[in-house]
Scaffold this motif. Structure first.
Motif, short mmCIF file in Angstrom:
data_model
loop_
_atom_site.label_atom_id
_atom_site.label_comp_id
_atom_site.label_asym_id
_atom_site.label_seq_id
_atom_site.Cartn_x
_atom_site.Cartn_y
_atom_site.Cartn_z
N SER A 507 10.28 -2.99 -13.57
CA SER A 507 9.27 -3.99 -13.93
C SER A 507 8.36 -4.32 -12.76
N ASP A 508 8.83 -4.09 -11.54
CA ASP A 508 7.98 -4.32 -10.37
C ASP A 508 6.86 -3.30 -10.25
N PHE A 509 6.99 -2.18 -10.94
CA PHE A 509 6.02 -1.10 -10.78
C PHE A 509 5.34 -0.67 -12.08
N MET A 510 5.82 -1.18 -13.22
CA MET A 510 5.18 -0.84 -14.49
C MET A 510 5.15 -2.08 -15.38
N ALA A 545 13.22 -7.59 -17.07
CA ALA A 545 11.83 -7.21 -17.35
C ALA A 545 10.86 -8.31 -16.99
N SER A 546 11.32 -9.56 -17.01
CA SER A 546 10.44 -10.68 -16.71
C SER A 546 10.31 -10.95 -15.21
N CYS A 547 11.27 -10.46 -14.43
CA CYS A 547 11.32 -10.83 -13.00
C CYS A 547 10.66 -9.76 -12.14
N ALA A 548 9.35 -9.74 -12.14
CA ALA A 548 8.58 -8.80 -11.33
C ALA A 548 7.90 -9.59 -10.20
N PHE A 549 8.57 -9.66 -9.06
CA PHE A 549 8.09 -10.49 -7.96
C PHE A 549 7.76 -9.71 -6.70
N LEU A 550 7.97 -8.39 -6.69
CA LEU A 550 7.86 -7.65 -5.44
C LEU A 550 6.48 -7.05 -5.19
N THR A 551 5.68 -6.87 -6.22
CA THR A 551 4.40 -6.18 -6.06
C THR A 551 3.30 -6.91 -6.83
N ILE A 553 1.32 -5.46 -8.83
CA ILE A 553 1.06 -4.76 -10.10
C ILE A 553 2.17 -4.99 -11.11
N GLY A 554 3.24 -5.69 -10.72
CA GLY A 554 4.37 -5.87 -11.62
C GLY A 554 4.08 -6.81 -12.77
#
Length: 597
Positions: A507-510, A545-551, A553-554
């Motif tokens: 999820s961090d990348f798509m 899927a909800s936890c996109a915190f690194l990028t 674009i996440g």
């Protein structure tokens, strides 16, 4: 591995690579994936477009419409004014802002909630003498945390619920996500408020002078007999250094020179592409005999928009951030005919991390760009509203329409209640809410379809048949078997943790909805092979899927703050990584408690 499984894995690997590459928009990639699966015979032709009628897709579209109606009624502006004191300290302000956006994101589109709170957050940063990013990142992450707490909070939850319906004959209810989601959100908010905001990189100096973006790329024309006329470029660059500006390109006779040499003699009507801070532009223009290129065009391009707007209105400068779903993306100022259609000018462009030296009017815009616009305030407002931009300067809050506030709030509450109490399926409940909004004119009919994020709808509809093919071909079962036998050694708890971490990483990348669609079949196959409840693993997919915190674009909200916060790609992990570790630490015990294996 069968031939069908091999082909499907190859298609999915290409899909993930294209999502991470980011060259093509996510709906284009998803549709290409579906067509490849159909061509390979993995998805039957008669069910290829069944995803467009899937309840999750219908619900997402309807929630977007109801969120837009609530957003434009003035209800959130009124709520922000009531709840946010003007003299609160740093921690109190960040706590209030993140809590408010978290609550809003639970029941409305979190990108819309973030767009509403951005100007408030930037004003708060200015008052507190913080950099904009120190407030924007906590607010963006709060909006993401809020989405995981309810069925309608974020598209991945609806996707997960749809797969449960397919496998068990019943979907998750409105607040089934709340026990785990609320615990994770509370832990995340506490961490962000007490510690997290201090980890955000200070990319710019805060102050009371207003919002400060990165350097702008601006086009200026050399005036005849001005100081720059006849000057060598090297000499001009020495003068520009004093204003912390530089030349990054030159256009002469419609030919662009990307790296002009210092000995080149400047001539009248040369166009220079310079990089400068917004505050320095005025001095540079006046002292060196340069004119903004758009102002040159304005003198000879009197437009219908100007004629109708009147000549007595005061022109203003306004900074606009390009939203992730904006109609501007992929288009240039020339494509949009800003001057002829709106009577406004694009004076400069700020794009953090990447610098373009193409002609300003021909530069294709991307999400997160910050645009310096010039024109009448009403025309700029109309442009921002139509094309999906967020004003970053202090805005005048509209007088809320009490009738619309009550009407949109009642309709939203009714739709939520209908789904929450199981009176009707979620798709039916929210579709009825949209119908009520149209009948009672809570939202202009012309805005109903504009409120829907069509790329997300196409993404979901295209990937759902592909995800179902993972189950029918046995590809998901094969991946589950590999994970169980080689990584977790058959341990359900270790497998749960691995599934959660893998989902968070993807999820961090798509796109998060795409991540949920890919991971749900794997979760179901894992549960089937372990002979345990699939709910635990599906909920893990929803959280991950909800936890996109690194990028950046996440998640769309991460992209939205990229330019205004002055962030670079690698800045997000400083707060995002400890936050994701906290999510794993809190969610795994909560999942095992509320959704026992």
């Amino acid at each position: 591995m069968t031939l069908e499984q091999g082909m499907l894995f190859a298609i999915l690997l290409c899909t993930i690579a294209l999502f991470i590459w980011g060259r093509w928009r996510h709906d284009t990639v998803a549709l290409a994936t579906l067509m490849a699966a159909v061509a390979a015979g993995l998805v039957p032709t008669d069910t290829a477009f069944s995803g467009f009628g899937h309840p999750a897709v219908i619900t997402v579209a309807c929630v977007l419409v109801l969120s837009y109606a609530l957003q434009n009624s003035g209800a959130v502006d009124l709520l922000a004014r009531k709840l946010l004191p003007a003299n609160s300290g740093v921690m109190a302000t960040i706590a209030l802002l993140t809590t408010l956006v978290t609550l809003l994101s639970a029941f409305m589109n979190n990108v819309g909630a973030m767009a509403l709170m951005m100007p408030v957050a930037i004003q708060a940063a200015t008052r507190l003498k913080l950099t904009p990013g120190q407030v924007l990142m906590p607010v963006a992450f709060g909006s993401i945390l809020g989405g995981m707490t309810t069925l309608i909070g974020t598209p991945p939850n609806l996707i997960v619920s749809g797969f449960r319906d397919s496998s068990q004959g019943s979907s998750f209810a409105m607040f089934d996500f709340s026990p785990v989601g609320v615990l994770v959100a509370l832990a995340g908010l506490a961490f962000i408020t007490l510690v997290g905001w201090r980890l955000v990189p200070k990319r710019q100096q805060g102050g009371v002078e207003g919002f400060d973006t990165a350097s702008y790329l601006t086009e200026v024309r050399v005036d005849a007999k001005g100081k720059a006329d006849g000057l060598r470029l090297a000499a001009l660059e020495q003068l520009l250094e004093e204003a912390d500006a530089q030349v990054v390109g030159l256009v002469r006779n419609k030919f662009r020179v990307s790296a002009p040499t210092g000995y080149r003699m400047l001539k009248a009507d040369d166009v220079l592409v310079i990089e400068a801070e917004p505050e320095s532009l005025g001095n540079i223009l006046s002292e060196l005999g340069l004119t903004l290129e758009e102002n040159v065009k304005a003198d000879v391009d009197i437009t219908d928009a100007e004629k109708t707007s009147g000549s007595g209105k005061e022109e203003v400068l306004l900074e606009l951030a390009v939203m992730p779903d904006a109609q501007l993306i992929g288009r240039s100022a020339a494509d949009l005919s800003l001057r002829s259609r709106f009577g406004i000018n694009l004076l400069a462009l700020s794009r953090q991390g990447n610098r373009s030296i193409k002609r300003l009017r021909r530069t294709e815009l991307v999400a997160g760009d910050v645009l310096l616009m010039q024109g009448d305030a009403e025309l700029l407002s109309a442009f921002a509203s139509e094309y999906g931009c967020v004003p970053l300067a202090e805005r005048s809050i509209q007088v809320p329409d009490k009738r619309r506030i009550w009407l949109t709030s009642i309709i939203m509450l009714g739709a939520v209640a209908g789904a929450a109490f199981g009176l009707v399926p979620a798709a039916i409940s929210f579709a009825a809410g949209v119908l009520a909004s149209m009948l009672f004119k809570a939202l202009p009919l012309s805005k109903v379809y504009q409120a829907i994020d069509w790329p997300v709808v196409v993404l979901l509809a295209a990937l759902i048949p592909v995800a179902e093919a993972m189950l029918s071909t046995g590809a998901a079962a094969l991946l589950a078997e590999l994970m169980l036998s080689h990584l977790s050694q058959g341990s359900a708890v270790i497998t749960l943790i691995l599934l959660l971490v893998l989902t968070m990483t993807l999820s961090d990348f798509m796109n998060n909805a795409a991540t949920a669609a890919v991971m749900c079949p794997i979760a179901l196959s894992i549960a089937n092979q372990l002979d345990v409840s699939s709910d635990t693993f599906l909920m893990a997919v929803a959280i991950g899927a909800s936890c996109a915190f690194l990028t950046p674009i996440g998640h769309q909200n991460n992209t939205l703050i990229l330019g205004p916060g002055g962030f670079k790609f690698g800045d997000y992990w400083r707060l995002g990584l400890p936050l994701e570790l906290l999510v794993v630490a809190v969610s795994v015990p909560a999942l095992l408690y509320f959704w026992p294996l």
